[in-house]
Motif scaffolding. Structure first.
Motif, mmCIF file in Angstrom:
data_model
loop_
_atom_site.group_PDB
_atom_site.id
_atom_site.type_symbol
_atom_site.label_atom_id
_atom_site.label_comp_id
_atom_site.label_asym_id
_atom_site.label_seq_id
_atom_site.Cartn_x
_atom_site.Cartn_y
_atom_site.Cartn_z
ATOM 1 N N GLY A 12 41.731 2.441 -14.075
ATOM 2 C CA GLY A 12 41.449 2.277 -15.497
ATOM 3 C C GLY A 12 41.299 3.576 -16.262
ATOM 4 N N THR A 13 40.699 4.562 -15.684
ATOM 5 C CA THR A 13 40.550 5.837 -16.392
ATOM 6 C C THR A 13 41.116 6.960 -15.533
ATOM 7 N N LEU A 14 41.450 8.044 -16.149
ATOM 8 C CA LEU A 14 42.000 9.190 -15.441
ATOM 9 C C LEU A 14 41.004 9.703 -14.414
ATOM 10 N N ALA A 15 39.749 9.854 -14.858
ATOM 11 C CA ALA A 15 38.738 10.394 -13.956
ATOM 12 C C ALA A 15 38.629 9.544 -12.688
ATOM 13 N N ALA A 16 38.593 8.253 -12.878
ATOM 14 C CA ALA A 16 38.458 7.367 -11.723
ATOM 15 C C ALA A 16 39.702 7.427 -10.842
ATOM 16 N N ASP A 17 40.873 7.506 -11.504
ATOM 17 C CA ASP A 17 42.105 7.607 -10.718
ATOM 18 C C ASP A 17 42.092 8.859 -9.848
ATOM 19 N N SER A 51 31.619 15.401 -7.542
ATOM 20 C CA SER A 51 31.277 16.702 -8.113
ATOM 21 C C SER A 51 32.533 17.512 -8.390
ATOM 22 N N PHE A 52 33.402 17.509 -7.422
ATOM 23 C CA PHE A 52 34.617 18.300 -7.554
ATOM 24 C C PHE A 52 35.478 17.821 -8.714
ATOM 25 N N THR A 53 35.664 16.522 -8.768
ATOM 26 C CA THR A 53 36.495 15.959 -9.828
ATOM 27 C C THR A 53 35.936 16.303 -11.201
ATOM 28 N N GLN A 54 34.637 16.208 -11.299
ATOM 29 C CA GLN A 54 33.986 16.500 -12.564
ATOM 30 C C GLN A 54 34.292 17.926 -13.028
ATOM 31 N N VAL A 55 34.111 18.859 -12.082
ATOM 32 C CA VAL A 55 34.359 20.257 -12.440
ATOM 33 C C VAL A 55 35.814 20.448 -12.846
ATOM 34 N N LEU A 56 36.709 19.881 -12.054
ATOM 35 C CA LEU A 56 38.123 20.059 -12.354
ATOM 36 C C LEU A 56 38.489 19.497 -13.708
ATOM 37 N N LEU A 57 38.046 18.290 -13.953
ATOM 38 C CA LEU A 57 38.427 17.605 -15.193
ATOM 39 C C LEU A 57 37.825 18.288 -16.406
ATOM 40 N N LEU A 58 36.560 18.654 -16.303
ATOM 41 C CA LEU A 58 35.914 19.337 -17.414
ATOM 42 C C LEU A 58 36.558 20.690 -17.656
ATOM 43 N N GLY A 59 36.904 21.361 -16.595
ATOM 44 C CA GLY A 59 37.549 22.662 -16.742
ATOM 45 C C GLY A 59 38.840 22.531 -17.516
ATOM 46 N N LEU A 60 39.638 21.563 -17.117
ATOM 47 C CA LEU A 60 40.914 21.392 -17.798
ATOM 48 C C LEU A 60 40.706 20.988 -19.251
ATOM 49 N N THR A 61 39.747 20.104 -19.497
ATOM 50 C CA THR A 61 39.463 19.648 -20.864
ATOM 51 C C THR A 61 38.988 20.792 -21.743
ATOM 52 N N SER A 62 37.988 21.470 -21.258
ATOM 53 C CA SER A 62 37.419 22.562 -22.044
ATOM 54 C C SER A 62 38.476 23.587 -22.378
ATOM 55 N N LEU A 63 39.312 23.856 -21.382
ATOM 56 C CA LEU A 63 40.346 24.856 -21.594
ATOM 57 C C LEU A 63 41.230 24.473 -22.759
ATOM 58 N N SER A 64 41.667 23.220 -22.753
ATOM 59 C CA SER A 64 42.611 22.818 -23.786
ATOM 60 C C SER A 64 41.940 22.724 -25.151
ATOM 61 N N THR A 65 40.704 22.311 -25.189
ATOM 62 C CA THR A 65 40.032 22.215 -26.487
ATOM 63 C C THR A 65 39.559 23.571 -26.981
ATOM 64 N N PRO A 110 27.413 8.417 -15.348
ATOM 65 C CA PRO A 110 28.498 7.526 -14.910
ATOM 66 C C PRO A 110 29.841 8.032 -15.385
ATOM 67 N N LEU A 111 30.395 8.937 -14.623
ATOM 68 C CA LEU A 111 31.611 9.626 -15.051
ATOM 69 C C LEU A 111 32.764 8.667 -15.259
ATOM 70 N N GLY A 112 32.934 7.782 -14.303
ATOM 71 C CA GLY A 112 34.060 6.861 -14.398
ATOM 72 C C GLY A 112 34.070 6.114 -15.718
ATOM 73 N N ALA A 113 32.930 5.876 -16.295
ATOM 74 C CA ALA A 113 32.841 5.118 -17.546
ATOM 75 C C ALA A 113 32.971 6.015 -18.764
ATOM 76 N N ARG A 114 32.791 7.281 -18.579
ATOM 77 C CA ARG A 114 32.865 8.187 -19.726
ATOM 78 C C ARG A 114 34.281 8.246 -20.276
ATOM 79 N N HIS A 115 34.391 8.789 -21.421
ATOM 80 C CA HIS A 115 35.722 8.866 -22.009
ATOM 81 C C HIS A 115 36.582 9.853 -21.214
ATOM 82 N N ALA A 116 37.815 9.575 -21.195
ATOM 83 C CA ALA A 116 38.717 10.440 -20.441
ATOM 84 C C ALA A 116 39.111 11.633 -21.289
ATOM 85 N N PRO A 117 38.814 12.818 -20.805
ATOM 86 C CA PRO A 117 39.203 14.006 -21.573
ATOM 87 C C PRO A 117 40.691 14.264 -21.396
#
Lengths: 233, 233, 233, 233
Positions: free
Chosen positions: C83-88, C193-207, D223-230
DNA sequence: GCGTAATCGAGACGGTACGTCTCGTCTTTCA
DNA sequence: TGAAAGACGAGACGTACCGTCTCGATTACGC
């Protein structure tokens, strides 16, 4: 009087005096346990409580060491005086057989003889410290028999030497072959049979040949091939 | 229709027949050049143009290999027919001496005999492929002499076996000792002297013992030690 | 038009289909029991009940065989739809971690990668049968997120490829390092934890970079060294 | 007077100090020329001008030797002081990438890591002489940033350790994967992109979580999975 | 059906490296 | 200064796999 400590220095120089004895004893021990081919100088040194260096300082190599170790076994070989030549021979052959029955002699002697085939210095060492001592007994036995009147004094010294050599090769060779190759004990019974054949052979030879008491000689040998064949049991 | 072959041809690639020949030849060559103790299986393999594994696949070790290599030398040992027992014996002893004079035999034979002291399987192998073949000649020679009428048929088979063993130990032992220990050639002259002593000894023994032609027997032996001492040359 | 079969069925006995399966299974079994360096082709052949020849007929060597055996493990790697990128991402990373936790993958994969450093053909084989299949998931995941509206369509295809490569190296590298070097389980908690760091890193970078949603680009990168240092936990 | 020396200097000839140096250098040379799997201890010994025994006296096997040889390469890894955390990270990652670009590191490192999977002692050796030294830099860098005021002092030491581990796995894993699996150079451009993602990820993570500057924690994770997808670039 | 051709198993082949052992020499330190 | 301890260069040991080869025995297809 200052009481010397029973073991004054556990390690150090005073071992030098006893080192040779310890090394040779260790060598015989290793021969019994391992045989010649598995025996290593490092192992002997360890058994003797001696550094490898010390060992190499005194012997050129394994062969020389084993010759010396085995030679000591033949120190106990003496010519008995049993009253007659036949008895003397039987006695000394039996002694020789007894020594050869010991595993350290079996293991070591044949191996160094085998090595000596390609090492003249080694052969000389063996001859000097083992073989000649045995051959001496043949000569000595003959002298004693002559003193007793059992044997006439020898006429031709060269011929006498040749005969002594033949006797020695037959005696030593037969005992060794019986012990090592046939792997049967050279016991009293066998020694008796063997001595009988040897002695009768030598006697018949000399009496068969005119003039009497002449030694076996290829130079003056009768046409054996043409003679009638004596029965073989 | 005849059924399947009794030996159904083992699966897989068969062993190279030429390899065996090459290896044994290379072994003898190495024995001549290096002697037993310097002989290396790796070196033999190289000389034979063969991988070390091939060698280890067929022989358990150096000893077994050398036994087989030396044994082939004794293939040429045959009983000649010279018309009389004495001549036959001289002939076969000379053959044996000739083989033993070859350096590959000298180097190899004593060494494996020395090794066999601590290795029963090796002793059996030696006996089977070398010793028994020689001992056969003694028996065969006796049979031939019996056929010729030179010897009476044997009465006690056990006694006959014992005598054959004694003869064999004396013959083989004396030749080996002469060749390897005394390091003197066992030439025609020596062989003649030796044969004479042996043959006369056996003859005298049997005739000295009543009833005629009886074999050397410890069971019925006369009190030799008490008998008169015959002259020794 | 009836085309003759393009591969006209080679003459002779066809290769056994079951052999391949058995061999690859045996390879994985041996990997588990012995590890890569102790694994031998002869042993694999024995386990598979197959002759060594059969094995060499199909694979050039140990490396190729192990690549194929390990590659099969990655067949079960699929992109989940949570359903969401993070979860995928979390899902697929966890799948990857699960496969890597298996001993046959651990033993085999790193070893063939190490081998591939000096063997270009092997590297291509690995890339083709293992790596590219994984990298595919990154691209597929991005496409799915774009379809969902979570991500804007990419503008620069080259830039997109570069970013995919970066992501792939970070994901695969981190999981592998965690599993093999740190030897800690890449479990759900760690993956999160890892996914969070990766995803936030990519997001922050682009924004953080104007214009919005632009990919990480070294060409247009801001002077990072001069920027204020953000706090590191 | 002070008593006996604490390390009483073992008896016997001491090990050659130059041999170690020569052996490790020879190992690296062989790694470059042959790669891990073709590297032979006999060959290394020859290159080092040393006997094989000397080599085996000091190292248990190929793996241990290669670990030590490769570990020396990482001696040159130091934490630069470029003024900011971001610059420091970029610097050290680049150093790491540079070392990994060397063929002896490429060939050796992955292979021993692969071997370490089935050999705990080897894994410990690798960790001790290679991995921990790198991990140290992460901790040291954080301390330096805290001293500079770029980072707040850590609150939960366990949490801090976990984060350091995560960072380390991501950094080392990504560089290794880029270099060895993707076989692309981890050059300045790539290192910059990677550092940016990593740093932003960590920053965002800590700021995204209330209260500020808290570390990544699975215990208190939102709850990361539920958060918005960056957006993903 | 019958030959042709490639497969299969088994296992021997020439090699190479292994890790261990012993050799005989050479440094050390200790007494 | 000599003996212990032990490291050293050298090289053979016997083993394990390598990748290739030769076997006889099986399949399958095409004529």
């Amino acid at each position: 009087m200052q009481s010397s400590t029973p073991v004054p220095r556990a390690a150090g120089r005073p071992r030098s005096a006893t080192a040779d004895t310890a090394i040779l004893a260790a060598t015989r021990e290793a021969l019994v346990e391992l045989g010649w081919s598995k025996l290593t100088l490092g192992d002997v040194a360890t058994r003797a409580g001696v550094a490898k260096t010390t060992l190499y300082r005194r012997w050129a190599g394994k062969n020389e060491l084993v010759v010396d170790a085995v030679a000591e076994l033949f120190d106990e070989l003496h010519l008995p005086d049993r009253g007659t030549l036949a008895a003397d021979i039987e006695g000394v052959v039996l002694q020789f057989a007894t020594i050869l029955a010991r595993p350290e002699a079996k293991s070591g002697l044949m191996a160094v003889v085998a090595e000596s085939i390609r090492d003249d210095a080694l052969r000389d060492r063996i001859r000097e410290s083992i073989v000649d001592r045995q051959k001496c007994l043949v000569v000595e036995g003959r002298a004693r028999a002559q003193a007793r009147g059992e044997l006439p004094p020898e006429t031709d010294p060269e011929e006498a030497a040749r005969t002594a050599d033949l006797i020695f090769d037959v005696v030593a060779g037969a005992v060794v072959h019986r012990t090592l190759v046939s792997a049967e004990p050279a016991d009293e019974e066998w020694v008796h049979s063997f001595t009988q054949v040897l002695l009768l052979g030598l006697t018949s030879l000399s009496t068969a040949q005119a003039p009497p008491l002449q030694a076996v000689s290829a130079k003056s040998r009768p046409p054996l091939g043409a003679r009638h064949a004596p029965p073989l049991p």
